[in-house]
Design a protein around this motif. Structure first.
Motif, PDB file in Angstrom:
ATOM      1  N   SER A  43       0.837  -1.196   0.000  1.00  0.00           N
ATOM      2  CA  SER A  43       0.000   0.000   0.000  1.00  0.00           C
ATOM      3  C   SER A  43       0.877   1.253   0.000  1.00  0.00           C
ATOM      4  O   SER A  43       1.991   1.257   0.536  1.00  0.00           O
ATOM      5  CB  SER A  43      -0.899   0.032   1.239  1.00  0.00           C
ATOM      6  N   THR A  44       0.357   2.315  -0.607  1.00  0.00           N
ATOM      7  CA  THR A  44       1.012   3.606  -0.508  1.00  0.00           C
ATOM      8  C   THR A  44       0.194   4.486   0.436  1.00  0.00           C
ATOM      9  O   THR A  44      -1.035   4.437   0.429  1.00  0.00           O
ATOM     10  CB  THR A  44       1.154   4.286  -1.877  1.00  0.00           C
ATOM     11  N   VAL A  45       0.891   5.273   1.245  1.00  0.00           N
ATOM     12  CA  VAL A  45       0.239   6.086   2.271  1.00  0.00           C
ATOM     13  C   VAL A  45       0.802   7.503   2.208  1.00  0.00           C
ATOM     14  O   VAL A  45       2.018   7.698   2.253  1.00  0.00           O
ATOM     15  CB  VAL A  45       0.460   5.505   3.680  1.00  0.00           C
ATOM     16  N   SER A  46      -0.107   8.481   2.101  1.00  0.00           N
ATOM     17  CA  SER A  46       0.287   9.885   2.103  1.00  0.00           C
ATOM     18  C   SER A  46      -0.366  10.584   3.280  1.00  0.00           C
ATOM     19  O   SER A  46      -1.458  10.204   3.720  1.00  0.00           O
ATOM     20  CB  SER A  46      -0.143  10.575   0.807  1.00  0.00           C
ATOM     21  N   GLY A  47       0.278  11.622   3.774  1.00  0.00           N
ATOM     22  CA  GLY A  47      -0.283  12.366   4.897  1.00  0.00           C
ATOM     23  C   GLY A  47       0.020  13.846   4.795  1.00  0.00           C
ATOM     24  O   GLY A  47       1.065  14.246   4.284  1.00  0.00           O
ATOM     25  N   VAL A  48      -0.924  14.659   5.269  1.00  0.00           N
ATOM     26  CA  VAL A  48      -0.673  16.075   5.483  1.00  0.00           C
ATOM     27  C   VAL A  48      -1.021  16.382   6.932  1.00  0.00           C
ATOM     28  O   VAL A  48      -1.959  15.818   7.489  1.00  0.00           O
ATOM     29  CB  VAL A  48      -1.498  16.967   4.523  1.00  0.00           C
ATOM     30  N   PHE A  49      -0.226  17.261   7.527  1.00  0.00           N
ATOM     31  CA  PHE A  49      -0.321  17.471   8.967  1.00  0.00           C
ATOM     32  C   PHE A  49      -0.415  18.954   9.296  1.00  0.00           C
ATOM     33  O   PHE A  49      -0.111  19.815   8.481  1.00  0.00           O
ATOM     34  CB  PHE A  49       0.905  16.878   9.669  1.00  0.00           C
ATOM     35  N   THR A  50      -0.784  19.225  10.537  1.00  0.00           N
ATOM     36  CA  THR A  50      -0.925  20.596  10.999  1.00  0.00           C
ATOM     37  C   THR A  50       0.366  21.396  10.817  1.00  0.00           C
ATOM     38  O   THR A  50       1.469  20.842  10.891  1.00  0.00           O
ATOM     39  CB  THR A  50      -1.333  20.630  12.482  1.00  0.00           C
ATOM     40  N   GLN A  51       0.199  22.695  10.598  1.00  0.00           N
ATOM     41  CA  GLN A  51       1.351  23.602  10.548  1.00  0.00           C
ATOM     42  C   GLN A  51       1.487  24.394  11.849  1.00  0.00           C
ATOM     43  O   GLN A  51       2.285  25.318  11.934  1.00  0.00           O
ATOM     44  CB  GLN A  51       1.213  24.537   9.350  1.00  0.00           C
ATOM     45  N   ASN A  52       0.703  24.031  12.854  1.00  0.00           N
ATOM     46  CA  ASN A  52       0.826  24.646  14.170  1.00  0.00           C
ATOM     47  C   ASN A  52       2.223  24.356  14.725  1.00  0.00           C
ATOM     48  O   ASN A  52       2.676  23.212  14.730  1.00  0.00           O
ATOM     49  CB  ASN A  52      -0.253  24.074  15.097  1.00  0.00           C
ATOM     50  N   ALA A  53       2.933  25.400  15.171  1.00  0.00           N
ATOM     51  CA  ALA A  53       4.297  25.228  15.677  1.00  0.00           C
ATOM     52  C   ALA A  53       4.342  24.323  16.903  1.00  0.00           C
ATOM     53  O   ALA A  53       5.349  23.651  17.155  1.00  0.00           O
ATOM     54  CB  ALA A  53       4.915  26.590  16.010  1.00  0.00           C
ATOM     55  N   PHE A  54       3.244  24.273  17.675  1.00  0.00           N
ATOM     56  CA  PHE A  54       3.163  23.381  18.828  1.00  0.00           C
ATOM     57  C   PHE A  54       2.572  22.038  18.401  1.00  0.00           C
ATOM     58  O   PHE A  54       1.689  21.500  19.073  1.00  0.00           O
ATOM     59  CB  PHE A  54       2.301  23.998  19.929  1.00  0.00           C
ATOM     60  N   CYS A  55       3.051  21.505  17.300  1.00  0.00           N
ATOM     61  CA  CYS A  55       2.488  20.236  16.817  1.00  0.00           C
ATOM     62  C   CYS A  55       2.725  19.137  17.843  1.00  0.00           C
ATOM     63  O   CYS A  55       3.740  19.104  18.539  1.00  0.00           O
ATOM     64  CB  CYS A  55       3.076  19.854  15.469  1.00  0.00           C
ATOM     65  N   ALA A  56       1.772  18.226  17.918  1.00  0.00           N
ATOM     66  CA  ALA A  56       1.812  17.162  18.916  1.00  0.00           C
ATOM     67  C   ALA A  56       2.887  16.134  18.594  1.00  0.00           C
ATOM     68  O   ALA A  56       3.339  16.001  17.447  1.00  0.00           O
ATOM     69  CB  ALA A  56       0.447  16.487  18.994  1.00  0.00           C
ATOM     70  N   ALA A  57       3.254  15.375  19.619  1.00  0.00           N
ATOM     71  CA  ALA A  57       4.270  14.337  19.451  1.00  0.00           C
ATOM     72  C   ALA A  57       3.925  13.345  18.338  1.00  0.00           C
ATOM     73  O   ALA A  57       4.786  13.002  17.520  1.00  0.00           O
ATOM     74  CB  ALA A  57       4.496  13.611  20.777  1.00  0.00           C
ATOM     75  N   PRO A  58       2.682  12.846  18.262  1.00  0.00           N
ATOM     76  CA  PRO A  58       2.373  11.902  17.187  1.00  0.00           C
ATOM     77  C   PRO A  58       2.484  12.528  15.798  1.00  0.00           C
ATOM     78  O   PRO A  58       2.744  11.802  14.822  1.00  0.00           O
ATOM     79  CB  PRO A  58       0.926  11.475  17.481  1.00  0.00           C
ATOM     80  N   VAL A  59       2.302  13.836  15.680  1.00  0.00           N
ATOM     81  CA  VAL A  59       2.496  14.492  14.384  1.00  0.00           C
ATOM     82  C   VAL A  59       3.964  14.421  13.981  1.00  0.00           C
ATOM     83  O   VAL A  59       4.300  14.082  12.841  1.00  0.00           O
ATOM     84  CB  VAL A  59       2.008  15.957  14.435  1.00  0.00           C
ATOM     85  N   THR A  60       4.851  14.730  14.923  1.00  0.00           N
ATOM     86  CA  THR A  60       6.285  14.659  14.645  1.00  0.00           C
ATOM     87  C   THR A  60       6.705  13.243  14.266  1.00  0.00           C
ATOM     88  O   THR A  60       7.396  13.021  13.258  1.00  0.00           O
ATOM     89  CB  THR A  60       7.087  15.135  15.870  1.00  0.00           C
ATOM     90  N   VAL A  61       6.281  12.278  15.055  1.00  0.00           N
ATOM     91  CA  VAL A  61       6.639  10.876  14.779  1.00  0.00           C
ATOM     92  C   VAL A  61       5.973  10.405  13.494  1.00  0.00           C
ATOM     93  O   VAL A  61       6.595   9.729  12.670  1.00  0.00           O
ATOM     94  CB  VAL A  61       6.231   9.985  15.970  1.00  0.00           C
ATOM     95  N   GLY A  62       4.713  10.758  13.309  1.00  0.00           N
ATOM     96  CA  GLY A  62       3.985  10.323  12.125  1.00  0.00           C
ATOM     97  C   GLY A  62       4.600  10.824  10.840  1.00  0.00           C
ATOM     98  O   GLY A  62       4.714  10.074   9.853  1.00  0.00           O
ATOM     99  N   ARG A  63       4.996  12.092  10.806  1.00  0.00           N
ATOM    100  CA  ARG A  63       5.669  12.628   9.623  1.00  0.00           C
ATOM    101  C   ARG A  63       6.916  11.817   9.287  1.00  0.00           C
ATOM    102  O   ARG A  63       7.163  11.470   8.132  1.00  0.00           O
ATOM    103  CB  ARG A  63       6.068  14.086   9.875  1.00  0.00           C
ATOM    104  N   GLN A  64       7.692  11.537  10.317  1.00  0.00           N
ATOM    105  CA  GLN A  64       8.934  10.797  10.105  1.00  0.00           C
ATOM    106  C   GLN A  64       8.670   9.403   9.556  1.00  0.00           C
ATOM    107  O   GLN A  64       9.331   8.959   8.604  1.00  0.00           O
ATOM    108  CB  GLN A  64       9.719  10.707  11.412  1.00  0.00           C
ATOM    109  N   HIS A  65       7.688   8.710  10.103  1.00  0.00           N
ATOM    110  CA  HIS A  65       7.406   7.343   9.678  1.00  0.00           C
ATOM    111  C   HIS A  65       6.824   7.304   8.265  1.00  0.00           C
ATOM    112  O   HIS A  65       7.177   6.419   7.471  1.00  0.00           O
ATOM    113  CB  HIS A  65       6.460   6.670  10.670  1.00  0.00           C
ATOM    114  N   ILE A  66       5.948   8.251   7.933  1.00  0.00           N
ATOM    115  CA  ILE A  66       5.388   8.276   6.583  1.00  0.00           C
ATOM    116  C   ILE A  66       6.466   8.621   5.562  1.00  0.00           C
ATOM    117  O   ILE A  66       6.507   8.049   4.460  1.00  0.00           O
ATOM    118  CB  ILE A  66       4.206   9.265   6.505  1.00  0.00           C
ATOM    119  N   ASP A  67       7.363   9.536   5.917  1.00  0.00           N
ATOM    120  CA  ASP A  67       8.436   9.913   4.993  1.00  0.00           C
ATOM    121  C   ASP A  67       9.347   8.739   4.672  1.00  0.00           C
ATOM    122  O   ASP A  67       9.945   8.680   3.591  1.00  0.00           O
ATOM    123  CB  ASP A  67       9.263  11.060   5.575  1.00  0.00           C
ATOM    124  N   ARG A  68       9.453   7.783   5.598  1.00  0.00           N
ATOM    125  CA  ARG A  68      10.292   6.616   5.361  1.00  0.00           C
ATOM    126  C   ARG A  68       9.610   5.584   4.471  1.00  0.00           C
ATOM    127  O   ARG A  68      10.262   4.682   3.941  1.00  0.00           O
ATOM    128  CB  ARG A  68      10.672   5.966   6.705  1.00  0.00           C
TER     129      ARG A  68
END
Length: 412
Positions: A43-68
């Motif tokens: 499967s291919t998975v794409s994501g877009v996430f908040t641009q709030n500077a106080f982004c939550a921990a799962p946003v930070t981790v999620g971006r990293q995992h999807i980018d991989r």
């Protein structure tokens, strides 16, 4: 309270994607608040996430995992945002991914690693994630994995939502049927600056990663990025698009051709349905209002005017009262920041009723005409700027007593 009747649609299963839920007791005992989504290999998975500077921990981790790349599982919890929780929050999100990866390997025989799990959280900001409760509930979520788990998942991700939000469409191409199905949650802290609070859309089409990224951005920009309840962008916003690749077609890799156009239209349709469902379920909402700005010189100035109207407390409270106080609308247009606005070129309508013509009260307008429009639960405020050919539309809700009550009592 929500606008209109709840009609849960027929949710077409997506081959290659299963969903399971469990009750972890993150905030409320005995309520399903954990969702696991399992995507087929390839499967291919794409994501877009908040641009709030106080982004939550799962946003930070999620971006990293999807980018991989090579994502296989999504893990979602409601009741706790895991935001503003520092290094511990990041470690907690990773720990949940580690636990799900191990369980998937031990119980389902799926050979995955933690980076193939993407975490998501929604709920109260500033409190540490109850990791042990979540991990304890994971076996139940895995045991309930099903192609038909959309409804249960839609309910499990709710926070202040009054009802789950789902949408599903199908289309035919060369005698084969392709499905697009999705769920979302959100009712407050909504002016997405990427997508929405949490939204998960999937298709069985075969789509290359770069093209899937492009489709998601285009769909999100015209749906979730065009809604606002209260003008607040959440710390946890995320929108995910999954293509499981189970349909019997060659891989789509370029934005051309009939199949691409059909898929893009279907994905955008599901996004738009979910976005409007969020507005209709806005905290304390009694109305769903479209704000359409036409004849702008640029799209940006059209959006400035639209959001000025949508975010004005005076406009929103007048709409809650079903008061056709059009002076508040023109006031918002005037301070929206459009350079050198010639007000003598501005026309304003409530649906098809002209209330302002050439910058002043329309000669044909009567209070009864305006009242007949704003008495409806759904209508459109339309503005003509007389400056060009650009046009943008957003959707918003009114501002009621219940909105204040819900947010005053949110943590109690």
């Amino acid at each position: 309270m929500a606008v209109g009747e709840q009609v849960w649609p027929r949710m077409h299963p997506i081959a290659g994607l299963t969903l399971g839920t469990a009750a972890a007791g993150v905030k409320h005992p005995n309520r399903a608040d954990i969702v696991v989504m399992a995507a087929a290999e390839g499967s291919t998975v794409s994501g877009v996430f908040t641009q709030n500077a106080f982004c939550a921990a799962p946003v930070t981790v999620g971006r990293q995992h999807i980018d991989r790349g090579d994502v296989r599982y999504l893990l979602i919890n409601s009741g706790n945002a895991n935001a503003c929780t520092g290094e511990r929050g990041l470690a907690d999100a990773e720990r949940c991914c580690d636990a799900l990866a191990k369980l998937a390997h031990d119980e389902l025989g799926t050979a995955i690693v933690p980076r193939q799990v993407v975490p998501f959280s929604t709920g109260v900001i500033g409190e540490y994630l109850p990791v042990d409760k979540i991990i304890a509930a994971l076996p139940q979520a895995l045991q309930t994995l099903s192609l038909d788990g959309w409804s249960a998942a839609g309910r499990a991700i709710m926070t202040t939502d009054t009802r789950p939000k789902g949408a599903s469409v199908q289309f035919e191409h060369d005698g084969e049927v392709i499905s697009v199905t999705g769920i979302a949650k959100g009712a407050g802290m909504i002016r997405p600056n990427m997508a929405t609070m949490l939204a998960y859309i999937a298709t069985d089409a075969v789509v290359a990663q770069p093209l899937l990224d492009s489709i998601l951005k285009r769909a999100a920009d015209q749906s979730f990025n065009r809604i606002s309840i209260d003008g607040d962008t959440s710390t946890n916003d995320a929108c995910i698009l999954i293509a499981t690749g189970q349909a019997g077609f060659p891989m789509l890799s370029a934005p051309v051709g009939e199949l691409y156009n059909k898929l893009l239209a279907a994905v955008c349709d599901v996004h738009r349905q979910l976005a409007l469902a969020i507005v209709r379920d806005g905290e304390g909402a009694t109305k769903c209002i479209g704000v359409r700005v036409e004849q702008g010189s640029t799209k940006d100035e059209c959006l400035k005017v639209a959001y000025a109207i949508a975010h004005s407390p005076l406009v929103k409270t007048a709409l809650f009262a079903s008061d056709p106080n059009w002076g508040r609308i023109v006031c918002a247009i005037g301070y929206a920041g459009v350079p050198s606005l010639d007000t003598s070129q501005v026309n304003v309508y409530l649906d098809d009723v002209c209330i302002v013509s050439a910058g002043e009260r329309a000669a044909s307008y009567t209070e009864a005409q305006g009242q007949a429009v704003v008495d409806h639960a759904e209508f459109t405020v339309r503005v003509e700027l007389g400056r060009g050919h650009s046009c943008e539309q957003i959707w918003t809700s009114d501002l009621s007593h219940d909105y204040v009550t819900i947010n005053a009592e949110y943590r109690s």
